[in-house]
Design a protein around this motif. Structure first.
Motif, PDB file in Angstrom:
ATOM      1  N   TRP A 158       0.706  -1.154  -0.037  1.00 49.52           N
ATOM      2  CA  TRP A 158      -0.137  -0.009   0.101  1.00 49.52           C
ATOM      3  C   TRP A 158       0.911   1.351  -0.135  1.00 49.52           C
ATOM      4  O   TRP A 158       1.785   1.293   0.855  1.00 49.52           O
ATOM      5  CB  TRP A 158      -0.864  -0.120   1.211  1.00 49.52           C
ATOM      6  N   GLU A 159       0.633   1.953  -1.017  1.00 52.48           N
ATOM      7  CA  GLU A 159       1.779   3.157  -1.087  1.00 52.48           C
ATOM      8  C   GLU A 159       0.890   4.377  -0.745  1.00 52.48           C
ATOM      9  O   GLU A 159      -0.292   4.753  -1.300  1.00 52.48           O
ATOM     10  CB  GLU A 159       2.099   3.266  -2.514  1.00 52.48           C
ATOM     11  N   TYR A 160       1.519   5.486  -0.082  1.00 52.40           N
ATOM     12  CA  TYR A 160       0.946   6.804   0.345  1.00 52.40           C
ATOM     13  C   TYR A 160       1.888   7.821  -0.113  1.00 52.40           C
ATOM     14  O   TYR A 160       2.939   7.597   0.028  1.00 52.40           O
ATOM     15  CB  TYR A 160       0.585   6.506   1.912  1.00 52.40           C
ATOM     16  N   GLU A 161       1.435   9.164  -0.003  1.00 51.23           N
ATOM     17  CA  GLU A 161       2.253  10.134  -0.525  1.00 51.23           C
ATOM     18  C   GLU A 161       1.442  11.309   0.273  1.00 51.23           C
ATOM     19  O   GLU A 161       0.457  11.626  -0.057  1.00 51.23           O
ATOM     20  CB  GLU A 161       2.329  10.490  -1.992  1.00 51.23           C
ATOM     21  N   ARG A 162       2.608  12.375   0.943  1.00 48.39           N
ATOM     22  CA  ARG A 162       1.636  13.558   1.437  1.00 48.39           C
ATOM     23  C   ARG A 162       2.987  14.586   1.351  1.00 48.39           C
ATOM     24  O   ARG A 162       3.946  14.293   1.985  1.00 48.39           O
ATOM     25  CB  ARG A 162       1.235  13.444   2.718  1.00 48.39           C
ATOM     26  N   GLY A 163       2.802  15.557   0.504  1.00 48.35           N
ATOM     27  CA  GLY A 163       3.955  16.652   0.466  1.00 48.35           C
ATOM     28  C   GLY A 163       5.061  15.826  -0.252  1.00 48.35           C
ATOM     29  O   GLY A 163       5.020  15.075  -1.062  1.00 48.35           O
ATOM     30  N   ASN A 164       6.324  15.813   0.646  1.00 43.66           N
ATOM     31  CA  ASN A 164       7.646  15.038  -0.036  1.00 43.66           C
ATOM     32  C   ASN A 164       7.789  13.794   0.661  1.00 43.66           C
ATOM     33  O   ASN A 164       8.859  12.909   0.501  1.00 43.66           O
ATOM     34  CB  ASN A 164       8.728  16.050   0.408  1.00 43.66           C
ATOM     35  N   GLU A 223      -7.054  10.366   3.986  1.00 47.89           N
ATOM     36  CA  GLU A 223      -7.326  10.952   2.637  1.00 47.89           C
ATOM     37  C   GLU A 223      -6.347  11.778   2.259  1.00 47.89           C
ATOM     38  O   GLU A 223      -6.042  11.788   0.952  1.00 47.89           O
ATOM     39  CB  GLU A 223      -8.804  11.497   2.792  1.00 47.89           C
ATOM     40  N   PRO A 224      -5.674  12.588   3.017  1.00 45.31           N
ATOM     41  CA  PRO A 224      -4.655  13.480   2.756  1.00 45.31           C
ATOM     42  C   PRO A 224      -3.421  12.632   2.140  1.00 45.31           C
ATOM     43  O   PRO A 224      -2.617  13.472   1.571  1.00 45.31           O
ATOM     44  CB  PRO A 224      -4.176  14.287   4.044  1.00 45.31           C
ATOM     45  N   TRP A 225      -3.460  11.270   2.441  1.00 40.65           N
ATOM     46  CA  TRP A 225      -2.106  10.483   1.847  1.00 40.65           C
ATOM     47  C   TRP A 225      -2.548   9.825   0.688  1.00 40.65           C
ATOM     48  O   TRP A 225      -1.627   9.170   0.169  1.00 40.65           O
ATOM     49  CB  TRP A 225      -1.817   9.563   2.899  1.00 40.65           C
ATOM     50  N   TRP A 226      -3.647   9.882   0.098  1.00 41.77           N
ATOM     51  CA  TRP A 226      -4.247   9.032  -1.110  1.00 41.77           C
ATOM     52  C   TRP A 226      -3.379   9.415  -2.126  1.00 41.77           C
ATOM     53  O   TRP A 226      -3.245  10.673  -2.470  1.00 41.77           O
ATOM     54  CB  TRP A 226      -5.667   9.286  -1.171  1.00 41.77           C
ATOM     55  N   GLN A 227      -2.780   8.581  -2.836  1.00 45.53           N
ATOM     56  CA  GLN A 227      -1.975   8.552  -3.920  1.00 45.53           C
ATOM     57  C   GLN A 227      -2.694   8.683  -5.180  1.00 45.53           C
ATOM     58  O   GLN A 227      -3.562   7.980  -5.611  1.00 45.53           O
ATOM     59  CB  GLN A 227      -0.739   7.591  -3.984  1.00 45.53           C
TER      60      GLN A 227
END
Length: 300
Positions: free
Chosen positions: A205-211, A265-269
């Motif tokens: 499971w991959e997530y991204e928030r900012g950098n 939700e802020p991390w959804w890629q």
């Protein structure tokens, strides 16, 4: 020696499909009729073309040699027949697509009904699976895949939404009991509903928030085959058995109904949408050309 070209076509169809039942589904005939056609051809030629068993139909040495010569010739015949489509007001014929289960559920329902209404002479066959296959060997005209799984020598045309998101959600009752995570790594302490490819490998499971990018491999009470059994995971999530991570579009109806609650939700890629792809070194059949033009017009 007088040879029935339609029986030759049956020989090629059975070889491509790997059996009489499979070829019957592709051709719209019956296994018994195809078997009779192969027997007629074998009787006419005086050689056995296939070794048959209850589990498989495999070309003999003679059959393999014949098929190696027949393949290009049959392609030429199909090309010649397909060229007649330009004299029709509407193209006709069969279009066979290999697509992932996610595309069959999320992308094609908004395209297929309108396309078939616009082109009543075209018969569309959809093979939905999550395994990456050689569309040429599988007898398909084109396929749908995401860019990371496209072959380099294929022509790719965007189909469906240009971007999508992975979403994470769980039943409100589960979150009331265990809490609501604020960072993806907290999911390692939650029961999660995971998926596995037919090769046996699971996907992180991959997530991204900012950098910050985070990749986790969660565990839980249920692992399903990616594609064919994903809907079971959705029902399990609604029942409160664990956290699910899937296409946002797939989960949205259950989020809207309140059966599932979105988390992190802020991390959804985000990722690019799927592509229709097909071989660039072949003449594009008229049904496929019509489909390509149709989806381009929809996007326009």
């Amino acid at each position: 020696m007088k040879t029935d070209l339609s029986d030759l076509g049956v020989v090629v169809a059975v070889a491509k499909a790997g059996g009489f039942r499979q070829a019957a589904r592709v051709t719209g005939s019956s296994p018994s009729r195809l078997s009779d056609a192969v027997r007629r051809m074998e009787s006419s030629l005086g050689v056995r073309l296939f070794n048959r068993s209850t589990r498989s139909v495999v070309p003999t040495e003679a059959g393999a040699m014949l098929l190696s010569r027949l393949g290009p010739a049959m392609n030429e015949i199909e090309t010649a027949l397909d060229s007649l489509n330009r004299f029709r007001d509407k193209p006709s014929g069969t279009l066979k697509l290999n697509v992932p289960v996610s595309a069959a559920k999320l992308v094609l329902p908004t395209i297929v009904p309108a396309f078939l209404a616009a082109y009543p002479g075209i018969r569309l066959e959809i093979v939905a699976e999550s395994n990456v296959v050689d569309i040429i060997a599988a007898g398909c005209d084109a396929g749908i895949r995401y860019d990371e799984r496209l072959e380099q020598d294929m022509i790719a045309v965007p189909i469906g939404p240009p971007t999508q998101r992975s979403a994470t959600a769980a039943a409100p009752a589960l979150l009331d009991r265990l809490g609501r995570p604020e960072h993806p790594r907290e999911l390692l302490e939650f029961p999660c509903l995971t998926g596995r490819f037919s090769s046996g490998t699971s996907y992180p499971w991959e997530y991204e928030r900012g950098n910050e990018k985070v990749e986790i491999e969660p565990k839980g009470p249920l692992t399903v085959s990616i594609g064919s059994a994903v809907e079971l995971s959705v029902h399990a999530a609604i029942a409160g058995l664990g956290v699910i991570h899937l296409f946002e579009q797939w989960l949205q109806p259950h989020i809207d109904s309140g059966a599932l609650e979105p988390i992190l939700e802020p991390w959804w890629q985000r990722f690019s949408g799927p592509y229709l792809y097909y071989p660039g070194h072949r003449l594009v059949p008229a049904p496929l050309r019509a489909f390509i033009d149709f989806i381009k017009a929809m996007d326009g």
